[in-house]
Write a protein that holds these residues in place. Structure first.
Motif, PDB file in Angstrom:
ATOM      1  N   TRP A   1      23.792  47.248  40.669  1.00 28.98           N
ATOM      2  CA  TRP A   1      25.199  47.028  41.010  1.00 28.98           C
ATOM      3  C   TRP A   1      26.043  47.266  39.768  1.00 28.98           C
ATOM      4  N   ARG A   2      27.234  47.794  39.983  1.00 26.86           N
ATOM      5  CA  ARG A   2      28.168  48.022  38.886  1.00 26.86           C
ATOM      6  C   ARG A   2      29.311  47.020  39.009  1.00 26.86           C
ATOM      7  N   TRP A   3      29.689  46.472  37.881  1.00 27.41           N
ATOM      8  CA  TRP A   3      30.802  45.521  37.851  1.00 27.41           C
ATOM      9  C   TRP A   3      32.080  46.311  37.638  1.00 27.41           C
ATOM     10  N   ASN A   4      32.998  46.264  38.609  1.00 25.60           N
ATOM     11  CA  ASN A   4      34.229  47.059  38.479  1.00 25.60           C
ATOM     12  C   ASN A   4      35.364  46.245  37.859  1.00 25.60           C
ATOM     13  N   GLY A   5      35.047  45.074  37.317  1.00 26.08           N
ATOM     14  CA  GLY A   5      36.059  44.237  36.698  1.00 26.08           C
ATOM     15  C   GLY A   5      36.430  43.043  37.557  1.00 26.08           C
ATOM     16  N   GLN A   6      36.214  43.187  38.862  1.00 23.06           N
ATOM     17  CA  GLN A   6      36.542  42.083  39.764  1.00 23.06           C
ATOM     18  C   GLN A   6      35.420  41.739  40.729  1.00 23.06           C
ATOM     19  N   ARG A   7      34.621  42.757  41.091  1.00 24.54           N
ATOM     20  CA  ARG A   7      33.511  42.476  42.001  1.00 24.54           C
ATOM     21  C   ARG A   7      32.432  43.528  41.806  1.00 24.54           C
ATOM     22  N   TRP A   8      31.274  43.268  42.463  1.00 27.81           N
ATOM     23  CA  TRP A   8      30.144  44.189  42.366  1.00 27.81           C
ATOM     24  C   TRP A   8      30.291  45.332  43.361  1.00 27.81           C
ATOM     25  N   THR A   9      29.901  46.515  42.933  1.00 23.20           N
ATOM     26  CA  THR A   9      29.778  47.626  43.870  1.00 23.20           C
ATOM     27  C   THR A   9      28.356  48.161  43.771  1.00 23.20           C
ATOM     28  N   VAL A  10      27.800  48.555  44.901  1.00 23.77           N
ATOM     29  CA  VAL A  10      26.445  49.099  44.894  1.00 23.77           C
ATOM     30  C   VAL A  10      26.469  50.436  44.167  1.00 23.77           C
TER      31      VAL A  10
END
Ligand SMILES: [Zn+2]
Length: 152
Positions: free
Chosen positions: A62-71
């Protein structure tokens, strides 16, 4: 987790991207997070702003976009056309056999189970399609169950 985007920091806590119920917190002396609910271990990649679950297969990222996780989708993974052909054959071939059998040996007229061959052919198609769909979702690491839990 609201407001301005913040970079991934191992000193902070984050919602667990896998079970979506637990909290990720730093494991002592490790560049890793641990979840207090599902107890999985997530290796932290600070340069990529991502975490990878290390004690599970396939190793989801998962990548942290600054506010939440994205797959994080794996760009290196692509199903070959042979695999797609095999998947289609796996669905259509048994269905064709069952349908052909029902066509060649039709049930006796007025038989109480006259609908059964059609039901069986449909069931064959649906069950094989479900198998293939599940395999493809696993291959592309689509965490369906996590999405379903999120909508609860
Ligand atoms: Zn968890």
């Amino acid at each position: 987790m609201s407001g301005s985007p913040t970079p991934l920091n191992v000193r902070q806590t984050y919602p667990c991207p896998l079970c979506r119920r637990g909290t990720l917190s730093e494991l002592t002396l490790m560049e890793a997070f641990g979840c207090d609910v599902c107890h999985h271990v997530f290796a932290v990649n600070a340069s990529k702003q991502s975490v990878r679950v290390v004690d599970r297969s396939p190793p989801l990222t998962w990548r942290w976009n600054g506010q939440r996780w994205t797959v994080s989708h794996r760009d290196d993974v692509r199903l070959s056309w042979e695999a797609w052909l095999a998947a289609i054959a796996f669905v259509l071939f048994p269905t064709a056999i069952v349908s052909l059998a029902a066509y060649i040996f039709p049930p006796l007229p007025g038989s109480p189970f006259g609908i059964f061959p059609i039901f069986w052919a449909v069931l064959t198609f649906v069950s094989h399609l479900a198998c293939v769909t599940w395999l493809i979702l696993e291959y592309y690491q689509v965490p369906v169950l996590s999405y379903l839990r999120l909508r609860r």
